[in-house]
Design a protein around this motif. Structure first.
Motif, PDB file in Angstrom:
ATOM      1  N   ASP A  24      -5.718  -0.979  -4.912  1.00  0.00           N
ATOM      2  CA  ASP A  24      -5.165  -1.573  -3.698  1.00  0.00           C
ATOM      3  C   ASP A  24      -6.123  -2.644  -3.195  1.00  0.00           C
ATOM      4  O   ASP A  24      -7.126  -2.339  -2.556  1.00  0.00           O
ATOM      5  N   GLU A  25      -5.827  -3.877  -3.479  1.00  0.00           N
ATOM      6  CA  GLU A  25      -6.685  -5.004  -3.103  1.00  0.00           C
ATOM      7  C   GLU A  25      -8.156  -4.685  -3.353  1.00  0.00           C
ATOM      8  O   GLU A  25      -8.971  -4.741  -2.428  1.00  0.00           O
ATOM      9  N   SER A  56       0.837  -1.206   0.000  1.00  0.00           N
ATOM     10  CA  SER A  56       0.000   0.000   0.000  1.00  0.00           C
ATOM     11  C   SER A  56       0.865   1.246   0.000  1.00  0.00           C
ATOM     12  O   SER A  56       0.521   2.256  -0.626  1.00  0.00           O
TER      13      SER A  56
HETATM   14 MG   LIG Z   1      -2.165  -2.754   2.193  1.00  0.00          MG
END
Ligand SMILES: [Mg+2]
Ligand SMILES: Nc1ncnc2c1ncn2[C@@H]1O[C@H](COP(=O)(O)OP(=O)(O)OP(=O)(O)O)[C@@H](O)[C@H]1O
Lengths: 257, 276
Positions: free
Chosen positions: A154-155, A42
């Motif tokens: 991000d995911e 991240s």
């Molecule tokens: Mg993360």
């Protein structure tokens, strides 16, 4: 648009989170970043998107942006980050309001992405009335409405159940095949990486360094075909063995913290 | 061919025992019973009235509901009720609005600016617990016995809960939503107006509930200390004249006022927070 990432070091206080990340994301490519929890994925995405200043490093871009692009580097968030007091269409136009688009153009753009993401019946619903999958479709619609040159995800699907995630990945692939938006994609999920990416970057445990870059040469649209199954399965094993050691050691370190 | 619907085989119940029902939580099991609440209220009022008719309690000690109601009627007819109510209403409206406005402005500044926070938060936390009515005599010295000192006290009573609830609820707006707005290049003014303030609104409204309740208390106390008009002044005067019926009529007016304010805030709540 092409991204040239060179993050020599990034510190949080005295904690070294990232080190020696040199990476080029070519125009129209999908690069997946995998690595154990806390390795700085991240953080890396934040640096690329200009939400974090690297302690030592530089991210630059090269190339043209699509017509009507308002926000070249655009995020899709893991937690969707919708504003609960705005309806679906308000959430989407929220990111256009500060640009000087004509009302007609703005409404057209919002209507387009709502249709594209299959949200027409819910344009005036509030986020709490939507399922998780629909919420993330709003998140993607909001990202597309600015016609981004690069998507930073991000995911994006990790908060969804397995079936919904599967459908969303397919939808995203269809979209990507149409528009070829350069994508940097963080995930925990090796299957996801193997379905979407043409390059998988494996990060080591903290401080995150590039441990391996694994290219996947099979075109994304054909990866479900049976003839490629053995190849892909070998790739999965390879990726899994690359991160397993890291994950095990990282876990042990957590336990001793 | 049409599939026949699946039918589960029924096994014998011999030797089994049914699982007993153990409750569904302490939620009211079925619909509320408005009739029951009315009947209960009426019953209490009737018993009270009968008790005072039969002379079980002296009317000076506790007058019956009808006596209170007729005192209220007399006050309404003579016009005394309206002068007192309007005097109180003006004070609470002006005082509360000024205090709330200042509280919102200061609360937002505390949330946004580090300098304001380091100066303001300790100051406000230190002054919040001071009962504001205790400062009325000081404000009378400053501003005279007129409306100014009362309104200032009321404003102060409204200011603190609003400032504190505003800054704490802006603080607790998820950072992620702010980062989201920043990642789309939304300018700071829009982030404040369209992310921070709407996100803080539920908390600000609960602050307002507290601040209105506090100002009502301070209003009555201030009017009891020094005022010729106002519901508080009327209640204390009735007390010194031993007119319990008028005194309680004043209390009834106060509770209606409190009820109306509460309903007003609930209406605001519903209008602004329908997304919840
Ligand atoms: Mg993360
Ligand atoms: N704002 C911050 N302040 C201090 N340390 C931080 C901050 N953000 C992240 N870290 C630390 O930096 C490291 C990397 O964090 P990051 O969130 O980038 O990891 P990640 O790879 O995304 O993890 P996950 O897979 O769990 O999402 C972690 O050890 C984390 O504790």
């Amino acid at each position: 648009m092409e991204l040239i990432i060179d993050v020599r070091n990034h510190f949080y206080g005295t904690l070294l989170a990232l080190s020696g990340i040199q990476l080029t994301v070519s125009s129209g490519g999908v690069v997946a970043i995998i690595g154990p929890s806390g390795c700085g994925k991240s953080t890396l995405l934040g640096i690329v998107g200009g939400l974090l200043k690297p302690t030592d490093g530089l991210v630059s871009s090269r190339g043209t942006v699509p017509d009507g692009c308002l926000n070249p580097l655009t995020y899709v968030f893991q937690d969707f980050s919708l504003l609960p007091w705005m309806t679906v269409s308000q959430n989407i136009s929220f990111v256009l309001d500060h640009h000087s688009l004509s009302t007609v153009e703005q409404q057209r753009r919002v209507a387009d992405v709502i249709k594209q993401m299959d949200l027409s019946d819910f344009a005036h619903a509030f986020p709490r009335q939507l399922s998780g999958g629909m919420r993330q479709r709003v998140g993607i619609a909001r990202a597309l409405v600015v016609r981004p040159a690069v998507l930073l995800m991000d995911e994006p699907f990790s908060a969804l159940d397995a079936q919904t995630r599967d459908l969303m990945i397919q939808d995203f692939l269809d979209l990507w095949v149409r528009e070829r938006i350069t994508t940097l994609y963080v995930t925990h999920n090796i299957d996801e990486a193997v379905r979407l990416a043409d390059q998988v970057v494996v990060l080591s445990r903290r401080p995150g360094r590039i441990k391996a870059v694994v290219p996947i040469e099979i075109p994304q649209q054909r990866r479900q075909e049976i003839e490629f199954a053995p190849n892909l399965s070998r790739l999965r094993d390879e990726l899994w063995s690359l991160i397993r050691d890291e994950a095990i050691t990282a876990n042990r370190e957590f336990a001793h913290d | 061919m049409i599939d026949a619907p699946y039918v589960a085989p029924v096994s014998s119940l011999a030797g089994s025992s049914p699982i007993p029902f153990r409750g569904a939580g302490f939620l009211p099991a079925d619909s509320p019973k408005p009739m029951l609440s009315w009947i209960a209220t009426m019953l209490v009022l009737c018993i009270w009235q009968i008790a005072s008719l039969l002379g079980w309690v002296s009317p000076t000690f506790l007058p019956g509901p009808i006596a209170i109601l007729s005192a209220l009627g007399d006050l309404a007819i003579s016009g005394k009720l309206w002068t007192d109510v309007s005097a109180s209403l003006v004070r609470i409206l002006v005082g509360w609005s000024l205090g709330t406005l200042a509280g919102l402005i200061i609360g937002i500044s505390l949330a946004l600016f580090a300098v304001a926070r380091s100066i303001g938060v300790p100051l406000i936390s230190a002054l919040f617990p001071v009962p504001k009515i205790a400062l009325l005599p000081l404000f009378i010295i400053w501003l005279g016995i007129g409306e100014g000192s009362k309104i200032f006290t009321l404003a102060l009573a409204a200011f603190f809960p609003t400032a504190i609830s505003t800054y704490t609820s802006i603080d607790s707006v998820p950072r992620n939503t702010i980062r989201m707005a920043q990642s789309f290049g939304v300018p700071i003014k829009s982030i404040i107006a369209r992310v921070l303030i709407p996100g803080a609104l539920p908390g600000i409204f609960s602050g307002m509930r507290i601040s209105t309740a506090l100002t009502l208390i301070v209003l009555v106390a201030a009017e009891m200390i020094g005022a010729n008009e106002g519901i508080g002044a009327f209640v204390i005067l009735s007390g010194t004249l031993m007119r319990s019926d008028q005194l309680l009529a004043g209390v009834v007016v106060l509770s209606i006022l409190g009820l109306l304010i509460g309903t007003g805030i609930s209406a605001l709540d519903r209008a602004f927070l329908k997304w919840r």
